[in-house]
Design an enzyme around this catalytic site. Structure first.
Site, mmCIF file in Angstrom:
data_model
loop_
_atom_site.group_PDB
_atom_site.id
_atom_site.type_symbol
_atom_site.label_atom_id
_atom_site.label_comp_id
_atom_site.label_asym_id
_atom_site.label_seq_id
_atom_site.Cartn_x
_atom_site.Cartn_y
_atom_site.Cartn_z
ATOM 1 N N GLU A 4 -2.950 7.744 -6.233
ATOM 2 C CA GLU A 4 -2.839 6.912 -7.421
ATOM 3 C C GLU A 4 -3.792 7.447 -8.474
ATOM 4 O O GLU A 4 -4.989 7.554 -8.206
ATOM 5 C CB GLU A 4 -3.170 5.455 -7.107
ATOM 6 C CG GLU A 4 -2.136 4.781 -6.244
ATOM 7 C CD GLU A 4 -2.436 3.307 -5.965
ATOM 8 O OE1 GLU A 4 -3.492 2.809 -6.434
ATOM 9 O OE2 GLU A 4 -1.628 2.660 -5.299
ATOM 10 N N HIS B 181 -0.139 0.510 -10.202
ATOM 11 C CA HIS B 181 -0.882 -0.464 -9.392
ATOM 12 C C HIS B 181 -1.349 -1.641 -10.252
ATOM 13 O O HIS B 181 -2.542 -1.933 -10.348
ATOM 14 C CB HIS B 181 -2.077 0.193 -8.697
ATOM 15 C CG HIS B 181 -2.521 -0.565 -7.472
ATOM 16 N ND1 HIS B 181 -3.134 0.036 -6.404
ATOM 17 C CD2 HIS B 181 -2.429 -1.886 -7.143
ATOM 18 C CE1 HIS B 181 -3.421 -0.860 -5.481
ATOM 19 N NE2 HIS B 181 -2.995 -2.044 -5.908
ATOM 20 N N ARG C 229 0.854 -1.185 0.000
ATOM 21 C CA ARG C 229 0.000 0.000 0.000
ATOM 22 C C ARG C 229 0.889 1.233 0.000
ATOM 23 O O ARG C 229 1.907 1.279 0.695
ATOM 24 C CB ARG C 229 -0.931 0.027 1.209
ATOM 25 C CG ARG C 229 -2.068 -0.966 1.148
ATOM 26 C CD ARG C 229 -3.103 -0.569 0.100
ATOM 27 N NE ARG C 229 -4.217 -1.503 0.040
ATOM 28 C CZ ARG C 229 -4.260 -2.572 -0.739
ATOM 29 N NH1 ARG C 229 -3.216 -2.845 -1.527
ATOM 30 N NH2 ARG C 229 -5.309 -3.356 -0.758
#
Length: 323
Positions: A269, A288, A240
């Protein structure tokens, strides 16, 4: 008689979407976008939902639960992490919370290895040379480092941490260290040693962050922890973004406290294209993609559908968070 409503906050991968579209025992209402749903649309959608299938980007908090249908029966997140969910409020409301563990272990471990190799072999700089049409074979420039006879450090030795070790061990690491709440009974099988975090940071050549985001791990990697590392250390984060203080990471890179970094997760993000870490030659940033394979994303989405349907129809969830 009206059918129960399943509200889905994003378009699913093709195979899972096809299954969702074919459901007849529920009325599916869905944001048919690959982008995160707006907050207003999320609140509107949950107001009439019997089940909610959400994503990591959907904050499940007091505002949402207050706006939700009083008859909401289940929340199913299409993720293994659930730090976007206020679990105390969900528990108080008496709602089961479904999640998608196990199915993304292999893909995320693969991405951890990908980032480790890219960072260690200076792949970002090499790609820039190719894209700019310059350079070629050089005996003395653009040299990276290899893992033979080095020390591997894994922060968080759950499913993904273990799978990462299984993939990286054949690269020739002479020592493997890990941190976890307690030593594992089968650590000898992986030739791994349980050590305190400061010792791991001081000794490891490659540090892979594989732990969940909690109050204890938020900003775990900061100026103090970076100061303990070798100047040749490589840090990889596929867990994370908030586990790493990005300002402190940038300082560590610019001042030679560590050699390189690889990030699949950031705050926010995505990072802006002009962010210093995105532009830094020794920091590889991915958007991601840890679980981004056809096999894994469809498996995640199908498990999330299973959990949602089970909750709507008062059945045990296939994968339920213990609240």
């Amino acid at each position: 008689m009206s059918r129960p409503v399943l509200f889905v906050t994003r378009e699913l991968p093709p195979q899972a979407q096809k299954r969702l579209d074919a459901l007849t025992d529920v009325e599916v209402r869905q944001s048919k976008s690959t982008k995160a749903i707006s907050r207003s649309d999320l609140l509107d959608g949950v107001a009439t939902a019997d089940g909610l299938l959400c994503m990591l980007s959907d904050k499940i908090d007091e505002e949402l639960l207050s706006a939700a249908n009083p008859l909401l029966k289940v929340i199913s997140t299409c993720s293994v992490g659930y730090d976007h969910v206020d679990t105390e409020l969900v528990k108080r409301r008496g709602l089961p919370l479904g999640y998608t563990p196990d199915v993304l272990t292999d893909a995320t471990a693969d991405t951890t290895v990908l980032l480790a190799l890219m960072a260690s072999r200076r792949a970002k700089e090499a790609l820039c040379i190719v894209h700019e049409g310059r350079g070629g074979f050089s005996l003395s420039t653009g040299l990276g480092t290899q893992f033979t006879n080095k020390t591997l450090g894994i922060v968080g030795f759950g499913r993904i941490g273990r799978a990462t070790v299984e993939r990286l061990a054949p690269f020739g690491f002479s020592k493997i260290m890990y941190t976890s709440r307690r030593p594992l009974h089968d650590e000898a099988k992986l030739n791994a040693q349980h050590v305190p975090l400061p010792q791991l940071l001081a000794k490891a050549d490659l540090i892979c962050i594989c732990c969940p985001l909690t109050s204890e791990t938020t900003n775990m990697f900061n100026k103090d922890t970076f100061s303990l590392m070798k100047s040749t250390a490589i840090v990889v984060n596929t867990a994370r973004g908030a586990i790493v203080n990005q300002d402190d990471l940038l300082h560590a890179l610019e001042n030679g406290q560590i050699a390189a970094a690889g990030l699949d997760v950031t705050v926010p993000e995505p990072l802006p294209a002009d962010h210093p870490l995105v532009k830094h030659p020794r920091c590889v940033v991915l958007p991601h993609i840890g679980s981004a394979t056809e096999e894994t994303r469809n498996a995640m989405a199908n498990l999330a559908i299973d959990n949602a349907l089970a909750g709507i129809f008062d059945q045990p969830l296939k994968a339920e968070v213990e609240l």
